[in-house]
Scaffold this motif. Structure first.
Motif: not given
Length: 197
Positions: A41-46, A58-61, A121-128
């Motif tokens: 699954i895909l998981l992000t750091r804001r 965070a999950l995308p959302g 990944p959009n760098p304005a929203e997703v750190g990693a």
């Protein structure tokens, strides 16, 4: 990715009697639990410069727009955050709503993306951005007490860190319902105080 896995995930979600939260006082939101090749699954750091919940797992959302279904909101946010566009046929099912301390009711939408993805990944929203295998996700959570609440705070040990609610609660329910076949509820699980704002 294995079509038999898609069928198993879909069957588990359809057998699960999801609970919606009737909270008109909170803003509707949706998150995407995206199954990709691995299976993972895909998981992000804001992103750390975000006003709300900077640097948190965070999950995308995000917030649902007026007139959007939860699936549409989750897929729109997925495209905005990770550059991944999926059709309505990618929607496999929903998990329980989770009401947050910061004023949202989150509806988790499970999506099937498969392989050969072009993620941006959009760098304005997703750190990693991380891929968490289903094997990594199949972990026992930890529960801790805090003086601010009678409810236990959930901590999900992933990627050498601890993922807290709401993301940790949502991922734990996904693990329980989809990987373990158990109709486990998580709405009662608490968020850490740093996530209340």
């Amino acid at each position: 990715m294995d079509s038999a896995l898609r069928e198993r995930v879909t069957a588990a979600l359809h057998a699960f009697e999801r609970q919606a939260a009737d909270r008109q006082d909170l803003k509707p939101a949706a998150v995407a639990i995206v199954l990709v090749d691995g299976p993972s699954i895909l998981l992000t750091r804001r992103a750390t410069n975000l006003r709300g919940h900077p640097g948190q797992w965070a999950l995308p959302g995000g917030r649902a727009d007026p007139g959007e279904t939860f699936g549409e909101a989750a897929r729109r946010e997925l495209a905005e955050e990770l550059g991944l566009t999926l059709g309505a046929d990618a929607e496999l099912g929903l998990l329980d709503d989770y009401a947050t301390r910061s004023g949202y009711v989150i509806t988790p939408v499970v999506l099937w993306a498969g392989g050969d993805l072009q993620l941006r990944p959009n760098p304005a929203e997703v750190g990693a951005l991380y891929r968490v295998s289903l094997e990594q996700l199949d972990v026992e959570p930890r529960y801790v007490s805090i003086p601010e609440s009678e409810a236990p705070v959930i901590q999900l040990p992933l990627l050498g860190s601890l993922v807290h609610a709401p993301t940790g609660a949502v991922l734990h329910q996904f693990r329980e319902v989809v990987l373990r076949g158990r109709a486990t509820r998580v709405a009662h699980l608490e968020q850490p105080v740093f996530a209340w704002r």
